[in-house]
Enzyme design. Structure first.
Site, mmCIF file in Angstrom:
data_model
loop_
_atom_site.group_PDB
_atom_site.id
_atom_site.type_symbol
_atom_site.label_atom_id
_atom_site.label_comp_id
_atom_site.label_asym_id
_atom_site.label_seq_id
_atom_site.Cartn_x
_atom_site.Cartn_y
_atom_site.Cartn_z
ATOM 1 N N ARG A 7 42.763 9.749 21.042
ATOM 2 C CA ARG A 7 44.109 9.167 20.988
ATOM 3 C C ARG A 7 44.426 8.481 22.302
ATOM 4 O O ARG A 7 44.052 8.956 23.377
ATOM 5 C CB ARG A 7 45.158 10.259 20.740
ATOM 6 C CG ARG A 7 46.597 9.736 20.689
ATOM 7 C CD ARG A 7 47.606 10.871 20.656
ATOM 8 N NE ARG A 7 47.546 11.687 21.863
ATOM 9 C CZ ARG A 7 48.115 11.364 23.016
ATOM 10 N NH1 ARG A 7 48.776 10.222 23.140
ATOM 11 N NH2 ARG A 7 48.017 12.165 24.059
ATOM 12 N N VAL A 8 45.118 7.331 22.222
ATOM 13 C CA VAL A 8 45.710 6.697 23.401
ATOM 14 C C VAL A 8 47.180 6.442 23.100
ATOM 15 O O VAL A 8 47.562 6.214 21.948
ATOM 16 C CB VAL A 8 44.995 5.382 23.799
ATOM 17 C CG1 VAL A 8 43.628 5.668 24.392
ATOM 18 C CG2 VAL A 8 44.897 4.423 22.631
ATOM 19 N N SER A 9 48.003 6.475 24.148
ATOM 20 C CA SER A 9 49.451 6.390 23.954
ATOM 21 C C SER A 9 49.973 4.973 23.806
ATOM 22 O O SER A 9 50.988 4.751 23.154
ATOM 23 C CB SER A 9 50.172 7.056 25.140
ATOM 24 O OG SER A 9 49.776 8.393 25.258
ATOM 25 N N THR A 10 49.321 4.006 24.447
ATOM 26 C CA THR A 10 49.844 2.635 24.422
ATOM 27 C C THR A 10 48.823 1.679 23.814
ATOM 28 O O THR A 10 47.628 1.947 23.790
ATOM 29 C CB THR A 10 50.199 2.156 25.845
ATOM 30 O OG1 THR A 10 49.018 2.189 26.652
ATOM 31 C CG2 THR A 10 51.261 3.057 26.473
ATOM 32 N N GLN A 13 45.800 0.372 26.002
ATOM 33 C CA GLN A 13 44.708 1.277 26.358
ATOM 34 C C GLN A 13 43.623 1.203 25.291
ATOM 35 O O GLN A 13 43.889 0.803 24.156
ATOM 36 C CB GLN A 13 45.224 2.724 26.465
ATOM 37 C CG GLN A 13 46.187 2.952 27.618
ATOM 38 C CD GLN A 13 46.751 4.366 27.604
ATOM 39 O OE1 GLN A 13 47.171 4.861 26.560
ATOM 40 N NE2 GLN A 13 46.771 5.010 28.750
#
Length: 197
Positions: A7-10, A13
């Site tokens: 998972r990446v938040s933005t 990324q």
């Protein structure tokens, strides 16, 4: 079977580093979420990963915060996996529930989560007690001020409850409760609805 989750938040990324690490750890299937915060535990990629896991499988993440950022929720999720006979591995933290050391780390996490909940609860109770001691009202702001209650009491002598409630833009039951509370303070007993209409 090992199933990886990344998972990446933005949106800017990328998942390359995590995917390479998960593939290197032997994950045969990978699921991911892109641009979704770790504070949310309702994520499409995570949901698919959890649904794909079967008893005897292992869920693998690159780092614990990729799974989630709330310790309590993490512990609950890992506990659920254990109940389904699914192991959990976090590569960076060396958490591996297939080993006795990994189980120990998990139990330490669970104890810390319980400790955190207890501290929050104690601080909340202490704060509420201090606020009461200072005479502060706790909870939602009252629908009517004391002056408005007095005015409503006068208006009820000539108008029905519903009309007076509409005047203050509140529900009649809210007005009734507020007037009941006022009568308890003033008289030491709760008046009946007939007394106020």
């Amino acid at each position: 079977m090992k199933i990886g989750y990344a998972r990446v938040s933005t949106e800017d990324q990328n998942l390359d580093l995590q995917i390479a690490a998960l593939e290197g750890a032997g994950c045969s299937r990978l699921f991911s979420d892109h641009g979704i915060s770790g504070s949310q535990f309702s994520r499409p990629g995570l949901k698919c990963a959890l649904e794909a896991l079967a008893p005897g499988d292992t869920l693998v993440v690159w780092r614990l915060d990729r799974l989630g950022r709330t310790l309590r929720k993490l512990v609950e999720l890992i506990d659920e996996l254990g109940a389904r006979d699914i192991e959990f591995v976090s590569l960076n933290e060396c958490i591996n529930t297939t080993s006795s050391g990994g189980v120990l780390v998990f139990h330490v996490m669970a104890a810390l989560a319980q400790f955190e909940r207890s501290l929050i609860s104690e601080r909340t109770r202490a704060g509420m007690a201090a606020a009461r001691a200072r005479g502060q009202h706790l909870g939602r702001r009252r629908a009517l001020t004391q002056a408005q209650c007095d005015e409503a009491g006068v208006l009820l002598a000539a108008s029905p409850l519903a009309v007076v409630a509409a005047r203050f833009e509140i529900h009649p039951r809210t007005l009734q409760r507020r007037l009941d509370d006022r009568s308890v303070v003033a008289n030491g007993h709760r008046s009946s609805p007939e007394d106020l209409t």
